[in-house]
Design a protein around this motif. Structure first.
Motif, PDB file in Angstrom:
ATOM      1  N   ASN A 237     -40.009 -41.068 -21.481  1.00 44.22           N
ATOM      2  CA  ASN A 237     -41.026 -40.057 -21.241  1.00 44.22           C
ATOM      3  C   ASN A 237     -41.180 -39.644 -19.772  1.00 44.22           C
ATOM      4  O   ASN A 237     -42.126 -38.954 -19.424  1.00 44.22           O
ATOM      5  N   LYS A 240     -36.962 -36.831 -18.226  1.00 40.57           N
ATOM      6  CA  LYS A 240     -35.521 -36.728 -17.959  1.00 40.57           C
ATOM      7  C   LYS A 240     -34.901 -35.539 -18.684  1.00 40.57           C
ATOM      8  O   LYS A 240     -34.159 -34.761 -18.107  1.00 40.57           O
ATOM      9  N   SER A 241     -35.200 -35.464 -19.954  1.00 33.01           N
ATOM     10  CA  SER A 241     -34.561 -34.397 -20.734  1.00 33.01           C
ATOM     11  C   SER A 241     -35.042 -33.038 -20.257  1.00 33.01           C
ATOM     12  O   SER A 241     -34.258 -32.072 -20.216  1.00 33.01           O
ATOM     13  N   THR A 242     -36.326 -32.943 -19.897  1.00 35.96           N
ATOM     14  CA  THR A 242     -36.844 -31.672 -19.400  1.00 35.96           C
ATOM     15  C   THR A 242     -36.131 -31.281 -18.109  1.00 35.96           C
ATOM     16  O   THR A 242     -35.751 -30.133 -17.903  1.00 35.96           O
ATOM     17  N   GLY A 260     -39.261 -42.196 -26.049  1.00 39.97           N
ATOM     18  CA  GLY A 260     -38.131 -42.614 -26.876  1.00 39.97           C
ATOM     19  C   GLY A 260     -37.531 -41.477 -27.679  1.00 39.97           C
ATOM     20  O   GLY A 260     -36.953 -41.690 -28.729  1.00 39.97           O
ATOM     21  N   THR A 261     -37.647 -40.267 -27.162  1.00 35.37           N
ATOM     22  CA  THR A 261     -37.099 -39.124 -27.885  1.00 35.37           C
ATOM     23  C   THR A 261     -35.572 -39.131 -27.838  1.00 35.37           C
ATOM     24  O   THR A 261     -34.891 -39.034 -28.856  1.00 35.37           O
ATOM     25  N   THR A 262     -35.035 -39.237 -26.636  1.00 33.60           N
ATOM     26  CA  THR A 262     -33.579 -39.155 -26.491  1.00 33.60           C
ATOM     27  C   THR A 262     -32.951 -40.462 -26.941  1.00 33.60           C
ATOM     28  O   THR A 262     -33.377 -41.545 -26.543  1.00 33.60           O
ATOM     29  N   LYS A 338     -42.543 -34.401 -12.751  1.00 37.13           N
ATOM     30  CA  LYS A 338     -43.837 -33.814 -13.137  1.00 37.13           C
ATOM     31  C   LYS A 338     -44.728 -33.621 -11.918  1.00 37.13           C
ATOM     32  O   LYS A 338     -45.905 -33.988 -11.907  1.00 37.13           O
ATOM     33  N   ASP A 340     -46.117 -31.210 -10.843  1.00 35.51           N
ATOM     34  CA  ASP A 340     -47.276 -30.334 -11.038  1.00 35.51           C
ATOM     35  C   ASP A 340     -48.502 -31.100 -11.508  1.00 35.51           C
ATOM     36  O   ASP A 340     -49.614 -30.605 -11.417  1.00 35.51           O
TER      37      ASP A 340
HETATM   38  N1  LIG Z   1     -46.500 -31.218 -16.667  1.00 34.63           N
HETATM   39  C1  LIG Z   1     -45.246 -31.539 -16.805  1.00 34.63           C
HETATM   40  N2  LIG Z   1     -44.826 -32.136 -17.951  1.00 34.63           N
HETATM   41  C2  LIG Z   1     -43.550 -32.447 -18.085  1.00 34.63           C
HETATM   42  C3  LIG Z   1     -42.619 -32.184 -17.084  1.00 34.63           C
HETATM   43  N3  LIG Z   1     -41.389 -32.643 -17.468  1.00 34.63           N
HETATM   44  C4  LIG Z   1     -41.562 -33.148 -18.719  1.00 34.63           C
HETATM   45  N4  LIG Z   1     -42.887 -33.044 -19.100  1.00 34.63           N
HETATM   46  C5  LIG Z   1     -43.398 -33.516 -20.343  1.00 34.63           C
HETATM   47  O1  LIG Z   1     -43.220 -34.885 -20.491  1.00 34.63           O
HETATM   48  C6  LIG Z   1     -42.934 -35.243 -21.843  1.00 34.63           C
HETATM   49  C7  LIG Z   1     -41.649 -36.043 -21.947  1.00 34.63           C
HETATM   50  O2  LIG Z   1     -40.590 -35.227 -21.551  1.00 34.63           O
HETATM   51  P1  LIG Z   1     -39.094 -35.558 -21.864  1.00 34.63           P
HETATM   52  O3  LIG Z   1     -38.262 -34.643 -21.045  1.00 34.63           O
HETATM   53  O4  LIG Z   1     -38.852 -35.628 -23.300  1.00 34.63           O
HETATM   54  O5  LIG Z   1     -39.033 -37.005 -21.293  1.00 34.63           O
HETATM   55  P2  LIG Z   1     -37.800 -38.024 -21.377  1.00 34.63           P
HETATM   56  O6  LIG Z   1     -37.765 -38.813 -20.134  1.00 34.63           O
HETATM   57  O7  LIG Z   1     -36.545 -37.343 -21.729  1.00 34.63           O
HETATM   58  O8  LIG Z   1     -38.282 -38.982 -22.563  1.00 34.63           O
HETATM   59  P3  LIG Z   1     -37.336 -39.895 -23.464  1.00 34.63           P
HETATM   60  O9  LIG Z   1     -36.176 -39.127 -23.911  1.00 34.63           O
HETATM   61  O10 LIG Z   1     -38.256 -40.224 -24.583  1.00 34.63           O
HETATM   62  O11 LIG Z   1     -37.003 -41.091 -22.681  1.00 34.63           O
HETATM   63  C8  LIG Z   1     -42.857 -33.939 -22.581  1.00 34.63           C
HETATM   64  O12 LIG Z   1     -44.090 -33.722 -23.258  1.00 34.63           O
HETATM   65  C9  LIG Z   1     -42.615 -32.927 -21.492  1.00 34.63           C
HETATM   66  O13 LIG Z   1     -43.192 -31.679 -21.848  1.00 34.63           O
HETATM   67  C10 LIG Z   1     -43.074 -31.561 -15.902  1.00 34.63           C
HETATM   68  O14 LIG Z   1     -42.352 -31.301 -14.943  1.00 34.63           O
HETATM   69  N5  LIG Z   1     -44.414 -31.259 -15.829  1.00 34.63           N
END
Ligand SMILES: Nc1nc2c(ncn2[C@@H]2O[C@H](COP(=O)(O)OP(=O)(O)OP(=O)(O)O)[C@@H](O)[C@H]2O)c(=O)[nH]1
Ligand SMILES: [Mg+2]
Lengths: 444, 632
Positions: A237, A240-242, A260-262, A338, A340
């Motif tokens: 969370n 990373k994916s974003t 734990g999405t990815t 994140k 912001d």
């Molecule tokens: N405000 C804000 N939220 C973000 C940002 N990047 C990601 N998020 C939020 O954070 C949550 C997790 O984002 P992911 O990109 O799925 O995170 P991840 O690290 O890939 O998570 P896993 O794959 O589960 O390990 C989502 O609800 C995104 O919308 C950001 O730059 N700003």
């Protein structure tokens, strides 16, 4: 790049291909290359105004005939005798008007008269086999053809233009000079004064440093088709994916608010600062008993281990992965994601927001800067073999000092020269004696 | 035609003598045929044996049962180790010989050899039956049947001597050349080249004022070439000094003014000469900035007044030679006994031979020595030995594998491989720098390298080899003992070592102490006191070799690893009937060179000039694909 000595069937054939880039330029050159005699005979069927005994490098005006023998175009023809040509074989160049249709007619005409369409890299391979270009330049031509980014093209072009060959040649010259000084004193003890040996030995030390410097300029290099890999890791969370999607500029990986999405490592090519890079998104690192997620975490570990750069994503206020979770020896760039959102700030960390785009430009620049260590700072290079050869040349000279013994030092310098020869494809044995005899007055 | 002889050796120079000796030792009925039985193993040029790379070669010949080293020891009058302050691999033993005594010595050995007959005569042609050599035709028309022959004709093939504009057909000064033989070789389809060499003037020793020259002494404790000399009195002859003088401004002036009278410069002589043995004309022209060149004054023997002027070979006319010689300090009154001369002669391009020195196109015929484009007595002798053994093996029906030496095994191997793969564009001389593995080819290790091989081919009897093997055994034992002897930093040891200027901080071994660059000579006695058994019995040479082996151990180990690696790649055989012309990608030029040289291995192919590494890669690819095709 096509292997230099791969499929080499039909090498006695006359080759034909367009030699200028495809497109409708003002002029297009069609090149024929092959065994002496056959090329000229074939070209004279196509361009009847070429005299039976042409002058090399002189332009003759002639009509160009197509397969059926009707005039397809008219232009200048140049004949090059073997070995003074670009491939070292007999070469004829037809300068046609640039339309692709005309060029195709001429190539087809040549084929109907016994030539064969050249495969990619085939002219180069003949030039190499005939000693017209050295190995480094031939490899540059191959790399240039396959370059997929500005950086690759720049480095390949550096090779083609002989930037590496020139620097290697200068070092080779220096080592050969040292060897001449040493061997002359070893083999002609009665004719050549021993003085001067110490200064020759001292030159080895600076040559060694220059080799290592050049190796770092050439960069670690990549095997053809292999590009640097940047892997995003971090806690679940962390965003990373974003971030992955934001860098690619497309929604490639799934994003949810659930940790734990990815589950799998996802790879995509993207260009950063003119370099082609493989970007990999991975599963968030955490202890878990869930089978699928555990497999994902393991895949993340493997991807990280093979990375050239790790982007460690850490949510503002969140935890970085423990050092122990990251592979050793891979450079790391820690990001605060994140940006912001409100949260605790840490000094010195790059702050990015995939949502607002804040910090993404700085991140790209930083990735580009970090990749220099594996791509090299020089305006040439590209293959790991070249850097390895430079380093093994330097290693051959390790441990030598100005005290000698001279025969050991001479052996090491030879090994160094041999390693350099793997870049340019040259050997030194004969040259050595020639130089000894022209430098020193030896013998009774 | 009936084979009266197993092997006939044509020519009695250094190559012929070793060839005949070796062939007889292998057990063949051998005839040595020469124009003048009084000129066996004559030193046509300098009265010296050995030198850098050459001294090592003499030891190799000795380890293979040859004559040269022993004869040199028994007739040497001035011994010196060149590069004595350097490592063992690049030292070279050389001696000045009593020229006449040397020739007599070799002649007597040959005459006493069972299985070997000496006879005066000259070959003029070959008798061939069914593509195989079956005999020789002599100049007087007689035919001699034989199963194999070794031709060692030196500079006699259409030899032409030049002194200024005067020319004389001769094989050596005053000796008839061989013209028919040269034509006969051509008639076999062999490609023949032309080379030149030269020899300096000989002057009367009593006409030299030695007070104006520098005295050069031999070594105080002369070293011998041959293992046999350890079993008898050495040196046998009284030792004498040599002298050194130099050219002067006047010498250079004379030469420059008369260049147009030198056939070397006026273009009359076309043959290629040796760059490492330039004529004085060459030295003065090419190194114009040098104001002097050394001239060595060497006696040709004890009972002769003839004196050799090393460094002064030329082809100027006799009247100029007089002036040139008299422009040298100490030689103002010198009387020339024989002028310097240049000689042109035919050679057979050696790429036409295989690595047993057999002519590829005519089974049974072998060539050795200057005919193959080499120079030097040692080079000739080494080839003679190899050709002699192989001719004998052919005569005996090829029961045993051919006798060849690898580049990592012997200088002789380096030379023959260079000759048959690279050819010779100028008279070939051995140099240590030609041997990529020279660290392993030191003169001190020749016996360890070669004696077993020599015994396997009958070149040394067990009885002869016994003292060599004892010595090698002693060496091994001493090395093991030193490596295993612990030296502890206890009070007593520390005090003793300190007295010799040796510090010790932690436990080491005797070998560890010797490895130190500052190890004093006194360590020898000290160590012998501790490890008496094997160390006490070593003589100076053995001790030196031991210390060297310990000091160079690391380098030698690395060298052996390199050899292993290189050999695995380079030893890949290329079939004898391999077709280079259809190899994809191979340039016509490279294919043509390869067709001509017919390398036996990829390593040899890569050493042929004009065959680029890329070409070798193409060959490798072709060989590999061929193998795949065969195996599938
Ligand atoms: N405000 C804000 N939220 C973000 C940002 N990047 C990601 N998020 C939020 O954070 C949550 C997790 O984002 P992911 O990109 O799925 O995170 P991840 O690290 O890939 O998570 P896993 O794959 O589960 O390990 C989502 O609800 C995104 O919308 C950001 O730059 N700003
Ligand atoms: Mg994710």
């Amino acid at each position: 790049m096509a292997p230099l000595v791969g499929d080499a069937a039909g090498d006695g054939d006359v080759l034909v291909a367009r030699a200028t880039p495809v497109g409708t330029g003002a002029l297009a050159i069609v090149r024929l290359s092959g065994p002496a005699g056959r090329v000229l005979a074939l070209a004279r069927e196509m361009a009847p105004r070429i005299p039976a005994r042409p002058q090399a490098r002189r332009a003759y005006l002639s009509p160009f005939l197509d397969e059926e023998g009707s005039v397809a175009d008219e232009g200048l023809v140049l004949w090059f005798a073997s070995p003074a040509s670009s491939t070292g074989e007999e070469v004829v160049e037809l300068q046609a008007h640039g339309s692709p249709a005309v060029v195709e007619l001429l190539v087809a005409s040549a084929v109907s008269r016994g030539a064969r369409r050249a495969r990619p890299g085939e002219f180069t391979r003949r030039a190499l086999a005939n000693g017209k270009i050295d190995l480094a330049r031939a490899e540059g031509i191959g790399l240039l053809a396959g370059a997929a980014s500005r950086g690759e093209a720049r480095r390949a072009l550096g090779l083609v233009r002989g930037e590496l060959s020139r620097k290697v040649a200068a070092l080779r010259e220096e080592l050969l000079g040292v060897l001449v000084e040493l061997e002359a004193r070893l083999d002609f003890a009665e004719d050549v004064e021993r003085d001067g040996e110490t200064s020759a030995l001292a030159r080895i030390v600076s040559a060694r440093a220059a080799l290592r410097l050049l190796a770092s300029e050439a960069g670690a290099g990549r095997a053809p088709g292999v590009v640097p890999t940047v892997v995003i890791v971090g806690a679940p969370n962390a965003g990373k994916s974003t971030l992955f999607n934001a860098l690619l500029g497309e929604d490639r990986a799934l994003v949810t608010e659930l940790a734990g999405t990815t589950r799998d490592a996802v790879a995509e090519m993207f260009e950063v600062e003119g370099e082609r890079v493989r970007l990999v998104d991975t599963a968030g690192l955490r202890e878990t008993t869930e089978r699928l997620e555990r497999l994902g975490v393991e895949a993340a570990g493997r991807a990280a281990a093979g990375a050239d750069l790790l982007l460690v994503a850490r949510e503002a206020g969140g935890e970085s992965p423990a050092r122990g979770d990251l592979p050793e020896g891979v450079p790391v760039l820690v990001l605060e994601t994140k940006a912001d959102l409100p949260g605790e700030r840490r000094d010195g960390e790059l702050r990015v927001s995939a949502r607002t785009g804040e910090g993404l430009t700085a991140l790209r620049r930083e990735i580009g800067a970090r990749l220099v260590s594996c791509l090299g700072t020089g305006e040439f290079g590209g293959l790991p073999r070249q850097r390895e050869a430079l380093l093994s040349a330097a290693a051959a000279l390790d441990g030598l000092g100005a005290e000698g013994p001279a025969e050991i030092a001479a052996g090491a310098v030879r090994a160094g020269l041999h390693a350099l020869g793997e870049i340019t494809g040259e050997t030194a044995t004969e040259e050595l004696l020639d130089r000894i005899f022209s430098t020193f007055c030896v013998g009774k | 035609m009936k084979a009266h002889w197993d092997v006939v050796v044509v020519g009695g120079g250094h190559a012929g003598a070793e060839a005949a000796w070796a062939s007889a030792r292998v057990g063949c009925r051998t005839l040595l045929l020469t124009r003048d039985l009084g000129a066996i193993a004559r030193m046509s040029c300098n009265p010296a044996i050995g030198g850098l790379a050459k001294g090592q070669t003499v030891r190799e010949i000795d380890a293979l049962g040859g004559l040269m080293g022993w004869a040199a020891d028994r007739t040497g009058i001035h011994f010196k180790v060149l590069n004595a302050s350097r490592g063992p691999a690049v030292q070279g033993l050389r001696c000045q010989s009593d020229k006449a005594a040397y020739s007599r010595e070799v002649g007597q050995r040959l005459a006493a050899r069972p299985n070997l007959e000496l006879r005066e005569g000259a070959a003029a042609g070959f008798v061939v039956a069914e593509g195989v050599l079956s005999g020789l035709r002599l100049e007087d028309g007689e035919e001699l049947g034989c199963r194999a022959a070794v031709v060692t004709s030196g500079t006699f093939l259409r030899g032409l001597i030049h002194v200024g504009a005067e020319r004389q057909a001769a094989g050596r000064w005053g000796e008839m050349p061989c013209v028919d033989l040269s034509d006969a070789l051509r008639g076999l389809g062999l490609r023949i080249g032309r080379m030149k060499t030269g020899t300096p003037p000989r002057v009367a020793g009593k006409s030299i004022d030695r007070s104006k020259t520098v005295r050069v002494r031999g070594d105080v404790a002369p070293r011998a070439f041959s293992f046999r000399s350890r079993l008898e009195r050495f040196p046998r002859l009284p030792q004498v000094d040599c002298f050194l003088t130099h050219t002067t401004e006047r010498t250079h002036d004379l030469i420059r003014r008369n260049l147009d009278r030198s056939p070397l410069y006026s273009g009359v002589i076309r043959g290629r000469g040796p760059r490492y043995c330039p004529s004085i004309e060459d030295k003065v022209v090419r190194f114009a900035e040098r104001d002097r060149h050394q001239i060595f004054i060497e006696p040709e023997g004890l009972d002769t007044d003839w004196t050799y002027l090393g460094g002064l070979s030329m082809s100027l006319p006799a009247d100029v030679q007089d002036e040139v010689v008299r422009s040298l300090p100490g030689l103002e009154e010198a009387e020339i006994l024989r002028p310097a001369y240049a000689i042109e002669y035919d050679v057979v391009f050696p790429e036409q031979l295989d690595d047993t020195l057999a002519v590829r196109e005519l089974p049974g015929l072998f060539l050795a020595g200057q005919i193959n484009g080499t120079s030097g007595y040692e080079e000739a002798a080494g080839q003679g030995l190899v050709a002699g053994v192989n001719a004998a093996l052919v005569a005996k029906g090829r029961e045993q594998a051919p006798f060849t030496l690898g580049r990592h095994e012997a200088y002789i191997g380096v030379m023959i491989d260079d000759l048959v793969t690279l050819g010779a564009e100028e008279p070939y001389r051995l140099l240590t720098s030609r041997a990529e593995h020279r660290l392993l080819l030191g003169g001190d290790t020749a016996y360890a390298r070669l004696v077993e091989k020599g015994m396997a081919y009958g070149l040394l009897t067990e009885e002869e080899a016994a003292p060599i093997q004892e010595r090698e055994e002693r060496q091994r034992a001493a090395r093991a003992a030193l490596g295993g002897s612990r030296v502890l930093p206890d009070r007593g040891t520390l005090l003793e070592l300190e007295a010799m200027g040796v510090g010790l901080s932690e436990e080491t071994t005797g070998a560890g102490l010797l490895r130190r660059p500052d190890a004093p000579a006194s360590l020898r006695d000290w160590l012998a006191g501790r490890v008496r058994e094997p160390l006490g019995g070593l003589d100076d040479e053995e001790w030196e070799r031991l210390v060297n082996e310990i000091r160079y151990e690391g380098f030698l180990k690395r060298e052996r690893e390199v050899i292993e690696r290189v050999r695995r790649a380079a030893d890949r055989p290329v079939p004898a009937d391999f077709r280079y012309r259809g190899v994809p990608g191979l340039s016509a030029e490279a294919a043509e060179k390869l067709e001509r040289h017919r390398p036996r291995t990829l390593g040899q192919a890569g050493r042929i000039p004009g065959v680029t590494p890329a070409a070798v890669t193409l060959l490798l690819a072709r060989l590999a694909s061929g193998e795949r095709r065969v195996s599938s």
